[in-house]
Enzyme design. Structure first.
Site, PDB file in Angstrom:
ATOM      1  N   TYR A  62      23.817 -24.323  76.414  1.00  0.00           N
ATOM      2  CA  TYR A  62      24.395 -22.686  75.537  1.00  0.00           C
ATOM      3  C   TYR A  62      22.163 -22.984  75.591  1.00  0.00           C
ATOM      4  O   TYR A  62      21.393 -22.436  74.909  1.00  0.00           O
ATOM      5  CB  TYR A  62      24.070 -23.270  73.651  1.00  0.00           C
ATOM      6  CG  TYR A  62      25.625 -23.116  73.423  1.00  0.00           C
ATOM      7  CD1 TYR A  62      26.799 -23.873  74.346  1.00  0.00           C
ATOM      8  CD2 TYR A  62      25.664 -24.106  72.244  1.00  0.00           C
ATOM      9  CE1 TYR A  62      27.855 -24.091  73.868  1.00  0.00           C
ATOM     10  CE2 TYR A  62      26.950 -24.521  71.749  1.00  0.00           C
ATOM     11  CZ  TYR A  62      28.267 -24.089  72.840  1.00  0.00           C
ATOM     12  OH  TYR A  62      29.679 -24.889  72.605  1.00  0.00           O
ATOM     13  N   HIS A 130      30.831 -32.289  76.282  1.00  0.00           N
ATOM     14  CA  HIS A 130      31.545 -31.392  76.680  1.00  0.00           C
ATOM     15  C   HIS A 130      32.438 -31.192  76.883  1.00  0.00           C
ATOM     16  O   HIS A 130      33.131 -30.356  76.640  1.00  0.00           O
ATOM     17  CB  HIS A 130      30.077 -30.308  76.626  1.00  0.00           C
ATOM     18  CG  HIS A 130      30.364 -28.934  76.314  1.00  0.00           C
ATOM     19  ND1 HIS A 130      29.539 -28.557  76.673  1.00  0.00           N
ATOM     20  CD2 HIS A 130      30.990 -28.559  75.638  1.00  0.00           C
ATOM     21  CE1 HIS A 130      29.148 -26.701  75.553  1.00  0.00           C
ATOM     22  NE2 HIS A 130      30.473 -26.908  74.932  1.00  0.00           N
ATOM     23  N   SER A 209      35.919 -21.232  68.585  1.00  0.00           N
ATOM     24  CA  SER A 209      36.513 -19.448  68.873  1.00  0.00           C
ATOM     25  C   SER A 209      38.203 -19.911  67.808  1.00  0.00           C
ATOM     26  O   SER A 209      39.311 -19.600  68.639  1.00  0.00           O
ATOM     27  CB  SER A 209      37.183 -20.050  70.338  1.00  0.00           C
ATOM     28  OG  SER A 209      36.368 -20.055  71.111  1.00  0.00           O
ATOM     29  N   LEU A 211      38.695 -17.367  65.913  1.00  0.00           N
ATOM     30  CA  LEU A 211      38.967 -16.412  66.612  1.00  0.00           C
ATOM     31  C   LEU A 211      39.156 -15.483  67.129  1.00  0.00           C
ATOM     32  O   LEU A 211      39.132 -14.906  67.463  1.00  0.00           O
ATOM     33  CB  LEU A 211      37.442 -15.685  65.455  1.00  0.00           C
ATOM     34  CG  LEU A 211      37.802 -15.954  64.046  1.00  0.00           C
ATOM     35  CD1 LEU A 211      36.996 -15.164  63.202  1.00  0.00           C
ATOM     36  CD2 LEU A 211      39.132 -15.413  63.222  1.00  0.00           C
ATOM     37  N   GLY A 212      39.862 -16.625  68.081  1.00  0.00           N
ATOM     38  CA  GLY A 212      40.462 -16.181  69.656  1.00  0.00           C
ATOM     39  C   GLY A 212      38.771 -14.812  69.860  1.00  0.00           C
ATOM     40  O   GLY A 212      38.840 -14.565  70.577  1.00  0.00           O
ATOM     41  N   ARG A 213      37.498 -16.059  70.491  1.00  0.00           N
ATOM     42  CA  ARG A 213      35.964 -15.471  70.497  1.00  0.00           C
ATOM     43  C   ARG A 213      35.995 -14.090  70.374  1.00  0.00           C
ATOM     44  O   ARG A 213      35.651 -13.102  70.030  1.00  0.00           O
ATOM     45  CB  ARG A 213      35.914 -15.331  72.001  1.00  0.00           C
ATOM     46  CG  ARG A 213      36.333 -16.483  72.780  1.00  0.00           C
ATOM     47  CD  ARG A 213      36.213 -16.394  74.098  1.00  0.00           C
ATOM     48  NE  ARG A 213      35.843 -17.493  75.035  1.00  0.00           N
ATOM     49  CZ  ARG A 213      37.081 -18.401  75.028  1.00  0.00           C
ATOM     50  NH1 ARG A 213      38.262 -18.636  74.954  1.00  0.00           N
ATOM     51  NH2 ARG A 213      36.983 -19.441  75.118  1.00  0.00           N
ATOM     52  N   GLY A 214      36.942 -13.430  69.006  1.00  0.00           N
ATOM     53  CA  GLY A 214      36.112 -12.031  67.854  1.00  0.00           C
ATOM     54  C   GLY A 214      37.847 -10.993  68.491  1.00  0.00           C
ATOM     55  O   GLY A 214      37.678 -10.542  67.564  1.00  0.00           O
ATOM     56  N   PHE A 215      38.794 -11.630  68.809  1.00  0.00           N
ATOM     57  CA  PHE A 215      39.842 -10.640  69.257  1.00  0.00           C
ATOM     58  C   PHE A 215      40.349 -10.355  68.081  1.00  0.00           C
ATOM     59  O   PHE A 215      41.241  -9.824  67.771  1.00  0.00           O
ATOM     60  CB  PHE A 215      40.700 -11.309  70.946  1.00  0.00           C
ATOM     61  CG  PHE A 215      41.355  -9.964  71.143  1.00  0.00           C
ATOM     62  CD1 PHE A 215      41.048  -9.509  72.868  1.00  0.00           C
ATOM     63  CD2 PHE A 215      42.443  -9.469  70.006  1.00  0.00           C
ATOM     64  CE1 PHE A 215      41.930  -8.634  72.823  1.00  0.00           C
ATOM     65  CE2 PHE A 215      42.684  -8.264  71.063  1.00  0.00           C
ATOM     66  CZ  PHE A 215      42.565  -7.993  72.704  1.00  0.00           C
TER      67      PHE A 215
END
Length: 339
Positions: A62, A130, A209, A211-215
């Site tokens: 990252y 990872h 994720s 939250l689906g990367r925010g979707f």
């Protein structure tokens, strides 16, 4: 009556540390999701700990180490209060386009020393592989990780994006505390083999994720219009064009259930992950990422929401209708090896 704002704790795998039932993904504080206000991000780290979040997740990839350096002062101040997780395995170089996977002994040995230095600590609580390079036997990769435990540089081992058979094979080399893979209302391929294997072995599942990367927050419908040029989601298949429009329409039952609970779509999506894990008899610690304290409060409040059987049934078909893969190249995921 004052509402309890502290989340519950669970054991992270057999013999693992007690952690808050929700963790914090720190990746976006350094890269991938556009510009970061570092002061606000630091406030979010402190607020998370005050709320009972104790699992803080980073990786050497990252920001090419920048994220580990960023959280190092927080780690130093709260070392005995937190469970620190980082990862090796995604190789990045001076070429910004280069992404490689390395699981060999020499690489792991070098990676752990670099992470310890950047984090300013002498031990990593949870050290993940990872990504898996199938060409490197677990006897070498997990065997090397086991040596780090014996040497006191690492306390517990984790894997990310592996299949159920791979998890079992690795576990024969050394106990695995946690498996981290994408799992959400939009992404359920881990339920093919990985979830069952984790439950059978007593391995905790750490959904990234969730939250689906925010979707799944319902906050945007088209990445090309709603996200900054620096946001990597602009290039993800689910976020653009016709895919994005189709996927936005799938959120109607999520919004309906959220309204019934006086909650947000994000909270319903997080509550679903918690309850879906219970169906499998699995300990789960989702790690939604955020840089904002208000989003943190929203996310952790989801741990106190219980969905009814009827609501769960309403959400069940969503994943099967999602348009587009979660990455442009799915060979980097466990789904690419499920066969």
């Amino acid at each position: 009556m004052t509402q309890n704002t502290t989340i519950e704790q669970v054991e992270l795998g057999k013999g693992g540390p007690l952690v808050g039932v929700q963790g914090l993904g720190c990746m976006g504080m350094s890269e991938f999701y556009g510009e970061t206000d570092e002061a606000r991000a630091r406030d979010t780290l402190e607020a998370a700990l005050a709320t009972g979040v104790t699992l803080f997740d980073t990786a050497d990839s990252y920001g090419r180490g920048a994220n580990e350096k960023f959280i190092a002062p927080f780690v130093a101040e709260h070392r005995d209060e937190i469970t620190l997780a980082t990862k090796f395995g995604i190789e990045r170089t001076d070429d910004p386009q280069h992404r490689g996977i390395r699981n060999d002994r020499a690489y792991i040995r070098r990676a752990v020393e670099d992470s310890l230095r950047r984090l300013g600590t002498d031990v990593i609580d949870l050290y993940y592989m990872h990504r898996r390079d199938p060409a490197v036997p677990f006897a070498e990769s997990v065997g090397t990780m086991a040596e780090l435990v014996q040497e006191g540089k690492v306390r517990h081992l984790g894997l990310s994006e592996v299949t159920g058979p791979e998890l079992r094979e690795a576990y024969e080399v050394h106990p695995i505390a946690a498996l981290q893979s994408e799992w959400s209302l939009f992404s359920r391929d881990v339920e093919n083999t990985a979830v069952g294997a984790a439950a059978e072995l007593g391995v905790a599942f750490v959904p990234y994720s969730p939250l689906g990367r925010g979707f799944l927050t319902g906050s945007f419908a088209d990445a090309s219009a709603d996200l900054s040029a620096a946001d990597f989601r602009r290039f993800q298949p689910r976020f653009t064009g016709d895919n994005a429009k189709a996927n936005a329409a799938l959120l109607a039952p999520v919004r309906e259930i959220a309204q019934a609970h006086g909650a947000t779509p994000a909270q319903i999506a997080l509550a679903w992950v918690q309850q879906r894990a219970q169906v499998h008899g699995l300990t789960v610690v989702p790690i939604p990422g955020t840089r904002k304290t208000n989003r943190l409060a929203e996310n952790t409040a989801a741990t106190r929401i219980t969905l009814t059987p009827a609501e769960l049934a309403l959400l069940e078909p969503i994943a099967g209708q999602v348009a587009g893969d979660r990455y442009p190249d799915m060979t980097w995921t466990s789904a690419g090896r499920e066969g």
